[in-house]
Design an enzyme around this catalytic site. Structure first.
Site, PDB file in Angstrom:
ATOM      1  N   SER A  33      88.278 133.531  -1.008  1.00 22.72           N
ATOM      2  CA  SER A  33      89.382 134.439  -0.765  1.00 22.72           C
ATOM      3  C   SER A  33      90.504 134.097  -1.742  1.00 22.72           C
ATOM      4  O   SER A  33      90.423 133.125  -2.492  1.00 22.72           O
ATOM      5  CB  SER A  33      89.862 134.311   0.677  1.00 22.72           C
ATOM      6  OG  SER A  33      90.942 135.196   0.937  1.00 22.72           O
ATOM      7  N   LYS A  94      80.400 149.578  -1.565  1.00 24.59           N
ATOM      8  CA  LYS A  94      80.679 150.899  -2.112  1.00 24.59           C
ATOM      9  C   LYS A  94      82.157 151.247  -1.924  1.00 24.59           C
ATOM     10  O   LYS A  94      82.802 150.692  -1.014  1.00 24.59           O
ATOM     11  CB  LYS A  94      79.756 151.953  -1.470  1.00 24.59           C
ATOM     12  CG  LYS A  94      79.920 152.085   0.055  1.00 24.59           C
ATOM     13  CD  LYS A  94      81.115 152.910   0.435  1.00 24.59           C
ATOM     14  CE  LYS A  94      81.559 152.677   1.836  1.00 24.59           C
ATOM     15  NZ  LYS A  94      82.953 153.148   2.077  1.00 24.59           N
TER      16      LYS A  94
END
Length: 322
Positions: A33, A94
């Site tokens: 992260s 996506k």
């Protein structure tokens, strides 16, 4: 054993981590992260052994076989490039990137480096969707003449939400419309004619979008997406001798209904286990085991054709992320 890393710690990353438990031979090893704190919380929650406070550190972990990129749309390009440049295989949520140019750049980088790369268009790995494609190929409904699909969410989404934030690639088309567009492409390929209209919000992203695709075969696709009202999220595929209906949500249906001319409707059930992300993870592992650098279910040309079509639609409705 396939050793996975997850890049990002949001909602989708969490759902993917949960479904990864359902995939034989999969192990979640590390998470990365932008901050160590976020990575450590995610690792503790999902059982990852290592937590990194940067994308580069995650990508540099030589014990990883593949990294799932789960950032917001606008960061897909940078995050995936970081993985590929480190020689790490990547499964990218996506839409692949914000536009065709950056998507093509990633595909070329993966080719040059000889590294596996796949868009996480889970609909193309869904067993029932694949069965529907088989039935159509076998002529169950004749020649496809019409594809109809919708995906609308109710919201409301505040201005700072990623759905409305232009800087994050917001708008209905890339987040929701990619599913109807991908379904049409799966069944009919690249259209020869594209028409689209959208109501834009004050942030400059599309709130409500309609799309009509035309094909030289005579087939048409009528698609819609929006973030101002919850639509049915269903799809119908009509052919010269029948129709297949996909109930909500059409991209991950619990059944399909086959209507053949002169016959009673036939229900094709699906066994729903987990959230549906396990099928794309299993496809990645199958490809890696076979030494492939792209998936035959979600090949690079298909990903780029859909990105090009989304570019075309965005140009017509006036949404620009530059």
């Amino acid at each position: 054993m396939t050793r996975w890393g997850i890049l990002a710690t949001g909602h989708i990353a969490g759902r993917f981590a949960e479904d990864l438990r359902l995939v034989p031979g999969a192990e979640l090893v590390a998470v990365g992260s932008r901050t160590p704190e976020s990575a450590e919380r995610f690792a503790a929650r999902h059982g990852a052994a290592r937590a990194y406070g940067s994308w580069a550190e995650l990508a540099a972990d030589d014990e990883l076989d593949v990294i799932y990129v789960a950032t917001p749309h606008a960061a897909h390009h940078e995050a995936t490039r970081t993985c590929l440049e480190a020689g790490r295989a990547a499964l990218v949520e996506k839409p692949f990137t914000l536009d065709l140019a950056t998507g093509a750049e990633l595909v070329e980088l993966a080719r040059v480096r000889g590294v596996f790369l796949m868009e996480a268009m889970w609909m193309r790995t869904n067993p029932l969707i694949l069965r529907v494609c088989e039935l159509i190929a076998e002529g169950a409904i004749g020649e496809v003449t019409h594809v109809r699909a919708d995906f609308g969410a109710a919201g409301p989404f505040p201005p700072e939400h990623r759905m409305r934030a232009r800087a994050l690639g917001g708008g209905a088309l890339l987040d929701l419309g990619v599913y109807p567009v991908s379904l049409a492409h799966l069944l009919l390929g690249v259209p020869q004619h594209v028409h689209a209209w959208a109501k834009l919000g004050p942030e400059g992203v599309d709130e409500n979008t309609g799309i009509v695709l035309g094909y030289d075969s005579g087939a048409v696709a009528t698609l819609s997406c929006g973030m101002v009202g919850a639509t049915a999220v269903t799809a119908s595929i009509t052919g010269t001798t029948g129709r297949i209906d996909l109930p909500e949500p059409f991209y991950r249906p619990d059944a399909a209904v086959l209507h053949r001319a002169g016959a009673e409707p036939e229900t094709l059930p699906a066994e729903l286990v987990g959230g549906g992300y396990q099928h794309e993870a299993a496809e990645v592992q199958r490809c890696l085991a076979a030494g492939l650098t792209e998936s035959p279910l979600v090949p690079h040309p298909v990903t780029l054709e859909v990105m090009g079509l989304l570019d075309d639609i965005r140009a017509r409705i006036g949404v620009d992320y530059a």
